[in-house]
Write a protein that holds these residues in place. Structure first.
Motif, PDB file in Angstrom:
ATOM      1  N   GLU A 435       0.822  -1.216   0.000  1.00 41.70           N
ATOM      2  CA  GLU A 435       0.000   0.000   0.000  1.00 41.70           C
ATOM      3  C   GLU A 435       0.856   1.267   0.000  1.00 41.70           C
ATOM      4  N   GLY A 436       1.961   1.218  -0.768  1.00 41.41           N
ATOM      5  CA  GLY A 436       2.802   2.401  -0.932  1.00 41.41           C
ATOM      6  C   GLY A 436       3.733   2.694   0.222  1.00 41.41           C
ATOM      7  N   ARG A 437       3.944   1.733   1.111  1.00 41.66           N
ATOM      8  CA  ARG A 437       4.807   1.978   2.268  1.00 41.66           C
ATOM      9  C   ARG A 437       6.010   1.029   2.280  1.00 41.66           C
ATOM     10  N   ASP A 438       7.169   1.589   2.542  1.00 43.58           N
ATOM     11  CA  ASP A 438       8.397   0.811   2.722  1.00 43.58           C
ATOM     12  C   ASP A 438       9.312   1.605   3.648  1.00 43.58           C
ATOM     13  N   GLU A 439       9.215   1.316   4.930  1.00 44.47           N
ATOM     14  CA  GLU A 439       9.970   2.083   5.924  1.00 44.47           C
ATOM     15  C   GLU A 439      11.471   1.937   5.771  1.00 44.47           C
ATOM     16  N   VAL A 440      11.925   0.909   5.086  1.00 51.19           N
ATOM     17  CA  VAL A 440      13.366   0.748   4.847  1.00 51.19           C
ATOM     18  C   VAL A 440      13.799   1.602   3.660  1.00 51.19           C
ATOM     19  N   GLY A 441      13.138   1.451   2.539  1.00 48.75           N
ATOM     20  CA  GLY A 441      13.559   2.150   1.326  1.00 48.75           C
ATOM     21  C   GLY A 441      13.213   3.619   1.288  1.00 48.75           C
ATOM     22  N   GLN A 442      12.076   3.994   1.870  1.00 46.10           N
ATOM     23  CA  GLN A 442      11.598   5.368   1.734  1.00 46.10           C
ATOM     24  C   GLN A 442      12.216   6.341   2.739  1.00 46.10           C
ATOM     25  N   ARG A 443      12.916   5.838   3.736  1.00 46.12           N
ATOM     26  CA  ARG A 443      13.455   6.728   4.767  1.00 46.12           C
ATOM     27  C   ARG A 443      14.988   6.841   4.662  1.00 46.12           C
ATOM     28  N   PHE A 444      15.473   6.744   3.433  1.00 46.99           N
ATOM     29  CA  PHE A 444      16.917   6.763   3.216  1.00 46.99           C
ATOM     30  C   PHE A 444      17.566   8.027   3.776  1.00 46.99           C
ATOM     31  N   GLU A 445      16.956   9.197   3.541  1.00 48.11           N
ATOM     32  CA  GLU A 445      17.576  10.445   3.994  1.00 48.11           C
ATOM     33  C   GLU A 445      17.694  10.490   5.514  1.00 48.11           C
ATOM     34  N   GLN A 446      16.601  10.158   6.209  1.00 47.71           N
ATOM     35  CA  GLN A 446      16.642  10.182   7.672  1.00 47.71           C
ATOM     36  C   GLN A 446      17.635   9.172   8.227  1.00 47.71           C
ATOM     37  N   ILE A 447      17.635   7.969   7.642  1.00 48.29           N
ATOM     38  CA  ILE A 447      18.543   6.915   8.104  1.00 48.29           C
ATOM     39  C   ILE A 447      19.996   7.319   7.860  1.00 48.29           C
ATOM     40  N   SER A 448      20.257   7.936   6.714  1.00 47.47           N
ATOM     41  CA  SER A 448      21.624   8.355   6.386  1.00 47.47           C
ATOM     42  C   SER A 448      22.134   9.404   7.368  1.00 47.47           C
ATOM     43  N   GLU A 449      21.275  10.376   7.695  1.00 51.83           N
ATOM     44  CA  GLU A 449      21.675  11.411   8.650  1.00 51.83           C
ATOM     45  C   GLU A 449      21.998  10.799  10.014  1.00 51.83           C
ATOM     46  N   GLU A 450      21.142   9.891  10.450  1.00 50.53           N
ATOM     47  CA  GLU A 450      21.367   9.245  11.745  1.00 50.53           C
ATOM     48  C   GLU A 450      22.641   8.407  11.707  1.00 50.53           C
ATOM     49  N   LEU A 451      22.867   7.714  10.599  1.00 50.43           N
ATOM     50  CA  LEU A 451      24.070   6.880  10.459  1.00 50.43           C
ATOM     51  C   LEU A 451      25.339   7.723  10.555  1.00 50.43           C
ATOM     52  N   LEU A 452      25.402   8.822   9.813  1.00 46.61           N
ATOM     53  CA  LEU A 452      26.619   9.628   9.788  1.00 46.61           C
ATOM     54  C   LEU A 452      26.874  10.281  11.137  1.00 46.61           C
ATOM     55  N   ALA A 453      25.804  10.691  11.814  1.00 43.99           N
ATOM     56  CA  ALA A 453      25.987  11.272  13.147  1.00 43.99           C
ATOM     57  C   ALA A 453      26.530  10.232  14.121  1.00 43.99           C
ATOM     58  N   ALA A 454      25.982   9.017  14.075  1.00 50.19           N
ATOM     59  CA  ALA A 454      26.435   7.952  14.976  1.00 50.19           C
ATOM     60  C   ALA A 454      27.855   7.520  14.629  1.00 50.19           C
ATOM     61  N   ALA A 455      28.187   7.474  13.356  1.00 53.20           N
ATOM     62  CA  ALA A 455      29.532   7.060  12.946  1.00 53.20           C
ATOM     63  C   ALA A 455      30.573   8.079  13.404  1.00 53.20           C
ATOM     64  N   ASN A 456      30.248   9.350  13.307  1.00 53.10           N
ATOM     65  CA  ASN A 456      31.180  10.381  13.780  1.00 53.10           C
ATOM     66  C   ASN A 456      31.460  10.246  15.270  1.00 53.10           C
ATOM     67  N   ALA A 457      30.457   9.769  16.007  1.00 52.35           N
ATOM     68  CA  ALA A 457      30.596   9.673  17.461  1.00 52.35           C
ATOM     69  C   ALA A 457      31.178   8.352  17.928  1.00 52.35           C
ATOM     70  N   HIS A 458      30.902   7.263  17.200  1.00 49.22           N
ATOM     71  CA  HIS A 458      31.199   5.946  17.751  1.00 49.22           C
ATOM     72  C   HIS A 458      32.059   5.027  16.870  1.00 49.22           C
ATOM     73  N   ALA A 459      32.185   5.299  15.593  1.00 45.84           N
ATOM     74  CA  ALA A 459      32.876   4.374  14.698  1.00 45.84           C
ATOM     75  C   ALA A 459      34.398   4.522  14.804  1.00 45.84           C
ATOM     76  N   ALA A 460      35.102   3.548  14.257  1.00 45.36           N
ATOM     77  CA  ALA A 460      36.564   3.557  14.254  1.00 45.36           C
ATOM     78  C   ALA A 460      37.080   4.688  13.363  1.00 45.36           C
ATOM     79  N   PRO A 461      38.332   5.118  13.559  1.00 41.29           N
ATOM     80  CA  PRO A 461      38.906   6.193  12.738  1.00 41.29           C
ATOM     81  C   PRO A 461      38.796   5.872  11.247  1.00 41.29           C
ATOM     82  N   GLY A 462      38.405   6.871  10.477  1.00 46.14           N
ATOM     83  CA  GLY A 462      38.318   6.716   9.029  1.00 46.14           C
ATOM     84  C   GLY A 462      36.998   6.181   8.530  1.00 46.14           C
ATOM     85  N   VAL A 463      36.210   5.571   9.397  1.00 47.16           N
ATOM     86  CA  VAL A 463      34.952   4.959   8.959  1.00 47.16           C
ATOM     87  C   VAL A 463      33.922   6.008   8.580  1.00 47.16           C
TER      88      VAL A 463
END
Length: 582
Positions: A435-463
Motif C-alpha cells: 500500500e505504498g509503504r516501505d519504511e526501509v527504502g523510503q526513509r533513506f535520507e533520515q537513516i543516512s543522517e542518523e548513520l553519519l551522526a552515529a559514525a562520527n561519534a562511535h565508529a573507528a577512525p576513518g569509517v
C-alpha cells in the motif's frame, strides 16, 4: 560432539540460542563421526539417492517438527526468526532435509492462518507426531498459471468430490496432509485440507519420484485424485479465497527460503576457507594468492549482507506482517542470487577439487552446489519475484505521510537483541501489496543522517569519512532509480522494469546493512561497533552497479581476523563474531 557453533551470547534474541542448541545436537559436519549429518554420511547417501540413515529421526528427536507448529497449538514456533535460524543450521549440512520440512511449512501455514479449530488441531497433532504435509498447487501443464488449474472439487450433497493431478509436489508420497488448490466454482478456487488417511484408497494414488539434479533423496513426486470424497468442511477458510490465500502464504515461505541460501553460503565458505589455508602451492598456502583471498573476502561479505537483509524480514512476520508482500519478494530475489554467486565463487577457489565427488569434505561441495540451485526456483522464480517488486515501485517513489511509529518499527526489525512478538496466526494481517509503504527504502535520507551522526561519534577512525562518500554514492544511485520509475510509471513488466526492481533490491540491502549497524553497535561493541565491516559491505554492494568500486584495504584485516576465528573455532560466519560483548 563439537557443536560447530559456540553457545549463543547472552542478550541476543532467543532464536540464536535455539540454533546453537540444534548445532550442538547435530555435531560438526566436518567430523566423520558426527552421525547422519556429517558430510561423509550425507555424500554416501547422496550416491544412493537417499537421505542419510537416521537423519530424519535425529531431527525429530531434537524437536524440529515442533518449530512448524505455533506455540498456541502445542508447538514451539513463536517467531519466524527462530525457524529461520534452525533452518539455516540444517541447511549448512543438508539442504535436502531442510527442503523436506520447508515443503511441509508451506502446506501447513494456510491451516494456521485460516483454518478452523478442528483443522488446526488435526494438523498440529499430526505434525507433532511426525507426519509430513505437502502443498498441492502445481500442475504439469500450467506451472505458475494457477488460474488455469484443472483440479476440481464438485459439491455433491454434503461432500466435495475432488478430481485432478498435482505435480511436481514436495512430500507428495510421504506426506499425510495435502493442502490442495482446486476449482470450486466457475471462477472460484479454494484451498482444501486433504487427509490421505481419511480417503478411500481407491480414490487417490501417487506418481513416481521425479529425478532431479539436486535434492536427491527428497520426495518430489505427485498425487492423483480420482473422485476423492471429502467432507464439505475441508475448505480452509472462505470458499473461493484460494488464490489470495496462496499468494499470502508464499510471503512466509519466500522469506524462510533465504535460510537455505545463508546455510549453504556458510558451508561452502567454510569448506573453501579450510582448503585455502591448508593447500600449499609455490611454497605458501593458496590463501596468499591475491585472487583467492579476494574471492573469500567477498564471499564472507556477501554472507554478512545476506544476514542483514534476511533476518529483519523474518522478524517482520510478527512485527510488520503487512510489509511482507514487498519485503519477502526482495529477500527471495536477492539472497538466493547471492547464494548462487557465492557457491560459484567458492568453486573457483576449490578449482578441480570442487568438481570431484570425493576428497575435500568428502566431495560435498558438488552436492551443495546442485542442491542450492533450487533456492532461486522455489516459491516463485527470480523473475517472478522481481516482477512482484516492479509492480509496487510506482507507489514507492514518494514517501507516505509519517505515522510517528517508523523509528520504533525499524528498531523492532533490526535490533538483534530484541525478541519479536509471538506469532498469532491471522491471515488478515498479511496484505497483497505494501500500500505504498516501505519504511526501509523510503526513509533513506533520515537513516543516512542518523548513520553519519552515529559514525562520527562511535565508529573507528576513518569509517565516518568513508561512509559519507558511500552514502553520497548510494543517494545518487537511488535518485537515478527513482527517476527511471517516474519516467516509466506504467511499465512494470519490461526488462528495464525488472532491472529497476533489481536495483531497488540492492538499495534495500544497502539500507538494511546501515540499519543493522545503527541498531546494534552500542550493544555489540568491538569490531562490530567500529563499522569497518559496514563500509566493506556497502562497497561490496556498490560493486553490483559499479564493478570498479574498490574495497578499502585498510579495513580488511578486521574482517579477516573474524573469518579466521570463525573457521578455526568451527563457528558460524556471522556478524556476531565481530561483537565484543552481547
Amino acid at each position: 560432539m563439537d557443536s560447530g557453533m559456540v553457545p549463543a551470547r547472552a542478550g541476543l534474541s532467543p532464536a540464536h540460542g535455539i540454533a546453537a542448541d540444534l548445532d550442538g545436537f547435530l555435531g560438526d559436519p566436518m567430523d566423520d563421526e558426527a552421525g547422519p549429518f556429517s558430510y561423509k554420511a550425507i555424500v554416501e547417501a547422496e550416491e544412493r539417492d537417499e537421505l542419510p540413515a537416521g537423519a530424519v529421526d535425529a531431527v525429530r528427536a531434537w524437536g524440529f517438527p515442533k518449530y512448524l507448529v505455533p506455540s498456541g497449538l502445542g508447538g514451539r514456533l513463536t517467531t519466524l526468526e527462530e525457524l529461520f535460524f534452525v533452518t539455516r543450521g540444517i541447511s549448512r549440512r543438508s539442504v535436502t532435509v531442510a527442503v523436506m520440512y520447508g515443503s511441509g511449512l508451506l502446506a501447513v501455514n494456510p491451516v494456521w492462518l485460516w483454518g478452523d479449530d478442528r483443522q488446526r488441531r488435526t494438523v498440529a497433532d499430526g505434525v507433532l507426531n511426525g507426519d509430513l504435509a505437502c502443498f498441492g498447487v502445481s500442475e504439469a501443464d500450467h506451472g505458475s498459471d494457477v488460474m488455469a488449474s484443472e483440479s476440481e472439487a464438485v459439491s455433491k450433497g454434503d461432500e466435495l468430490v475432488l478430481t485432478g493431478t498435482k505435480w511436481p509436489v514436495g512430500n507428495a508420497t510421504r506426506g499425510r496432509f495435502v493442502t490442495t488448490y482446486a476449482r470450486t466454482g466457475p471462477r472460484d478456487f479454494s484451498l482444501l485440507l486433504v487427509d490421505k488417511t481419511a480417503l478411500d484408497p481407491e480414490s487417490w494414488s501417487t506418481l513416481p519420484p521425479v529425478r532431479t539434479v539436486g535434492l536427491r533423496g527428497h520426495d518430489l513426486s505427485g498425487v492423483v485424485f480420482d473422485g476423492a470424497r471429502l467432507p464439505a468442511d475441508c475448505v480452509i477458510g472462505r470458499r473461493g479465497a484460494g488464490l489470495v490465500q496462496t499468494l499470502k502464504t508464499l510471503q512466509i515461505t519466500r522469506t524462510a527460503i533465504a535460510a537455505l541460501s545463508v546455510g549453504t553460503m556458510d558451508a561452502v565458505v567454510r569448506i573453501a576457507m579450510q582448503y585455502a589455508r591448508r593447500r600449499t602451492l609455490y611454497g605458501a598456502d593458496i590463501y596468499q594468492i591475491p585472487v583467492i583471498r579476494d574471492h573469500l573476502l567477498k564471499a564472507h561479505l556477501d554472507l554478512l549482507i545476506a544476514e542483514c537483509v534476511a533476518i529483519p524480514v523474518a522478524r517482520a512476520l510478527t512485527v510488520a506482517p503487512g510489509r511482507l508482500s514487498l519485503w519477502s519478494s526482495i529477500v527471495k530475489y536477492f539472497v538466493p542470487v547471492q547464494g548462487d554467486e557465492v557457491v560459484a565463487s567458492m568453486g573457483t577457489v576449490l578449482a578441480a577439487r570442487g568438481y570431484l565427488r570425493e576428497g575435500v569434505a568428502h566431495g560435498v561441495f558438488q552436492k551443495l552446489q546442485r542442491d542450492h540451485a533450487i533456492a532461486s526456483i522455489f516459491e516463485g522464480t527470480t523473475h517472478v519475484n522481481l516482477a512482484n517488486v516492479a509492480a509496487q515501485l510506482p507507489f514507492l517513489c514518494r514517501p507516505p505521510d509519517e505515522t510517528g511509529g517508523e523509528d520504533e518499527l525499524l528498531a523492532e526489525l533490526f535490533s538483534w537483541t530484541r525478541t519479536p512478538p509471538t506469532w498469532q496466526p491471522d491471515g488478515r494481517r498479511l496484505q497483497l501489496t505494501n500500500e505504498g509503504r516501505d519504511e526501509v527504502g523510503q526513509r533513506f535520507e533520515q537513516i543516512s543522517e542518523e548513520l553519519l551522526a552515529a559514525a562520527n561519534a562511535h565508529a573507528a577512525p576513518g569509517v565516518a569519512a568513508e561512509l559519507k562518500d558511500l552514502v553520497s554514492s548510494i543517494g545518487a544511485l537511488r535518485a537515478k532509480v527513482d527517476e527511471g520509475i517516474r519516467e516509466s510509471e506504467g511499465d512494470t513488466s519490461s526488462v528495464a522494469a525488472l532491472m529497476r526492481a533489481r536495483r531497488y533490491c540492492e538499495l534495500h540491502a544497502m539500507v538494511s546493512c546501515m540499519l543493522t549497524w545503527l541498531h546494534n553497535h552500542r550493544e555489540f561493541g568491538g569490531a562490530f561497533a567500529g563499522g569497518q565491516w559496514l563500509v566493506l559491505c556497502l562497497q561490496r554492494l556498490l560493486q553490483r552497479t559499479y564493478p570498479d568500486t574498490v574495497l578499502s584495504e585498510e579495513f580488511l584485516p578486521t574482517l579477516e581476523e573474524a573469518m579466521f576465528r570463525s573457521s578455526g573455532e568451527g563457528r558460524w560466519f556471522t556478524l556476531t563474531t565481530l561483537a565484543e560483548d552481547v
